[in-house]
Write a protein that holds these residues in place. Sequence first.
Motif, PDB file in Angstrom:
ATOM      1  N   GLU A  50      47.358  40.995  44.269  1.00  0.00           N
ATOM      2  CA  GLU A  50      48.135  41.418  44.547  1.00  0.00           C
ATOM      3  C   GLU A  50      48.148  42.632  46.218  1.00  0.00           C
ATOM      4  OE1 GLU A  50      52.117  43.596  45.732  1.00  0.00           O
ATOM      5  OE2 GLU A  50      51.465  41.416  44.193  1.00  0.00           O
ATOM      6  N   GLY A  73      52.498  48.008  39.945  1.00  0.00           N
ATOM      7  CA  GLY A  73      53.304  47.607  40.290  1.00  0.00           C
ATOM      8  C   GLY A  73      54.084  46.286  39.981  1.00  0.00           C
ATOM      9  N   ASN A  74      52.920  44.943  39.128  1.00  0.00           N
ATOM     10  CA  ASN A  74      53.942  43.930  38.725  1.00  0.00           C
ATOM     11  C   ASN A  74      54.682  45.116  36.644  1.00  0.00           C
ATOM     12  OD1 ASN A  74      51.667  44.029  36.489  1.00  0.00           O
ATOM     13  ND2 ASN A  74      50.973  42.457  37.004  1.00  0.00           N
ATOM     14  N   ASN A 119      49.369  44.839  47.984  1.00  0.00           N
ATOM     15  CA  ASN A 119      49.668  46.132  48.034  1.00  0.00           C
ATOM     16  C   ASN A 119      49.853  46.424  46.209  1.00  0.00           C
ATOM     17  OD1 ASN A 119      49.280  46.835  50.605  1.00  0.00           O
ATOM     18  ND2 ASN A 119      51.135  45.588  50.914  1.00  0.00           N
ATOM     19  N   PRO A 120      48.004  46.601  45.684  1.00  0.00           N
ATOM     20  CA  PRO A 120      48.390  46.983  44.927  1.00  0.00           C
ATOM     21  C   PRO A 120      49.072  48.800  44.539  1.00  0.00           C
ATOM     22  CG  PRO A 120      46.326  46.754  45.015  1.00  0.00           C
ATOM     23  CD  PRO A 120      47.130  46.461  46.043  1.00  0.00           C
ATOM     24  N   THR A 121      50.240  48.886  43.255  1.00  0.00           N
ATOM     25  CA  THR A 121      50.319  50.338  43.268  1.00  0.00           C
ATOM     26  C   THR A 121      50.260  50.544  41.879  1.00  0.00           C
ATOM     27  OG1 THR A 121      52.939  49.596  42.443  1.00  0.00           O
ATOM     28  CG2 THR A 121      51.952  50.188  45.215  1.00  0.00           C
ATOM     29  N   ALA A 122      50.535  51.424  41.121  1.00  0.00           N
ATOM     30  CA  ALA A 122      50.263  52.194  39.929  1.00  0.00           C
ATOM     31  C   ALA A 122      50.970  53.383  39.581  1.00  0.00           C
ATOM     32  CB  ALA A 122      48.795  51.685  39.112  1.00  0.00           C
ATOM     33  N   ARG A 123      50.822  53.528  38.453  1.00  0.00           N
ATOM     34  CA  ARG A 123      51.625  55.205  37.752  1.00  0.00           C
ATOM     35  C   ARG A 123      50.866  55.421  36.384  1.00  0.00           C
ATOM     36  NH1 ARG A 123      57.558  56.121  35.117  1.00  0.00           N
ATOM     37  NH2 ARG A 123      57.702  58.553  34.835  1.00  0.00           N
ATOM     38  N   GLY A 146      49.346  54.118  45.617  1.00  0.00           N
ATOM     39  CA  GLY A 146      48.796  52.628  45.905  1.00  0.00           C
ATOM     40  C   GLY A 146      46.953  52.825  45.005  1.00  0.00           C
ATOM     41  N   TYR A 189      45.132  41.922  38.432  1.00  0.00           N
ATOM     42  CA  TYR A 189      46.218  42.178  39.223  1.00  0.00           C
ATOM     43  C   TYR A 189      45.807  42.777  40.923  1.00  0.00           C
ATOM     44  CZ  TYR A 189      49.350  45.369  40.751  1.00  0.00           C
ATOM     45  OH  TYR A 189      50.900  46.100  41.835  1.00  0.00           O
ATOM     46  N   GLN A 225      55.078  55.804  41.256  1.00  0.00           N
ATOM     47  CA  GLN A 225      54.018  54.876  41.790  1.00  0.00           C
ATOM     48  C   GLN A 225      53.017  55.164  43.426  1.00  0.00           C
ATOM     49  OE1 GLN A 225      54.966  52.644  38.487  1.00  0.00           O
ATOM     50  NE2 GLN A 225      53.633  50.715  40.031  1.00  0.00           N
TER      51      GLN A 225
END
Length: 596
Positions: free
Chosen positions: A308, A190-191, A310-314, A211, A304, A209
């Motif tokens: 963070e 997410g960053n 509410n960390p997110t990723a793709r 969570g 990360y 993305q």
Amino acid sequence: MILFISRYRLTQFAFCRKIIGARYYTKGYEAINGPLESANQTFFRSPRDSDGHGTHTSSTILGSKVSNVSMYGLGSGTARGGVPSARLSVYKACWFGGCEDADLLAAFSDAIHDGVDVLSISLGQLPPQQIYFEDPISIGSFHAFQNGIVVCASAGNKFVPRAVINVAPWILTVGASTVDREFPSYLLLGNLKQLKGFGINTTPDQGKQYGIISGSVAAASGIPSRNASFCKNNTLDSNSIKGRIVVCILETLNDDRKEKAIAIKEGGGVGMILIDPLAPYVLFQTVVQSVLIGKAEAEELQSYMDTEKNPTARIYLTVTSAGIKPAPVMAIFSSKGPNILSPDIIKPDITAPGVNILAAWSPLATKNTLGNSIDFNILSGTSMSCPHAAAVAVLIKSAHPYWSPAAIKSAIMTTATLIDNTQNFIRNDDATIATPFDFGSGHINPAAATEPGLIYDFDTNNLIDLLCSSGASDEQLKKLTDTPVYCKNPPTPSYNFNYPSIGVANMAGNLSVYRTVTYVSEGPTVYYSTLEAIAGVKAWVYPDVLRFSKSGEKMTYRIDFVPYKSNNGSYEFGSLTWKNDVHMVRSPIAVNVVSV
């Protein structure tokens, strides 16, 4: 499945057929395990492949040229086996991942009677290796060797030292290494930081993305957080992971990675990030989008997630990357030496491509492909490297049809390369320089192997002498050879067995090692020796120049070792290379100095 390769022993009526014979064996398996039908698995009571493993390995050796192949678009291009002109005879002796001794020995017997030329065995027992006189592969391959058949076998996939299998001196034991192609699947945080991972992700993700949550903080009721971190069945809380990507770790090297993804999907999760600090590049198919990351990437991910709220990723689609450097690199899973049965014989003998190998697959073998019927699959293991070496053996047998199995084995070993595509020494996965206990004599070099210049030859009588030097009894030798055999007194020391590599497992003071080479090129020539220094040992070779006048001539040389420092139980390595204007004939050396 055991594969036996024939070169051109065909009638005019069979010339166009790739598979010229196929048998199957069930009596041993069913006598111990009951009828095949009781396993409740897909199978064919015939030589037909319902597992995929035999199709993959056989096509690696001699598959015909096929254009526009891939696995879901990965590795797209033209595929062919090492020797497409060769012919195949299949002997199916294993069922549902298990192989019984009686079936294996029956397969060996039929293959010998059928007159095959090369035998490729992508199977083996779990370490520690059984003694030769009780191991069906050792026994069967001994008789194959007696009948002029080259035997290649997998070194095993057990990661650790002293775990190499199929170590009989009459077998070419094959480790696994990478190729210059990989299949990365990037992870976008997410960053906007991008982490490199690996996976088989070929379904469009719509660019969304999600969570992310660690399995350890998504434990089901009553499950300790550590247990939940492994993401095994019934350990995760579905409310916590629903609609999220779950971060998982390995409990053991043998964890079922696919099971983790299934547990996540059943709980409503949409993806998996699996932290694999050892082998993140080894691909497998999963029921949810998944990516494997190594230690460095895992540390960045954790940093990360710690900062963070509410960390997110793709997870991006997997791509094919070619021209990877360095390559080859030794696969971390490839079983390593030293050889626990014959310590003076360095094992493995050689390494070959065995990581993420794309080859043909049985469309009926859907158990490992998420139920999908596919024609090509990507697999890793010494099962994949073994057929590469077998293909080189076929090439040499075609060029030199009357060479012995030992001569062909010698040609493959002494011409192997130590250099990767950055012109540096081949390294292990942890960036340390590989040793003979990692890759034997080095990485296969097919072009050089067909014309090695010199060979180290040996026959069944030499093998008997070697076994006698290791303390084999008359009864054990009879069990192996099926004929009465008696040992010489005194036996020839095992370090003087005419092997293409040189090992001394217990050097206690000064010692001399002897080898005999046979010249196999044309015309007069002179070979000059180069000894690579061995820590703690002084060494000289006599004579240091070998002069040959004609092909077939034999010459014996001696290496004198004078140790001046104990190794404290660890081996030191060096090499001896014979070189003329055309050929380099190299033998790795491994010594363990127990006293000076």
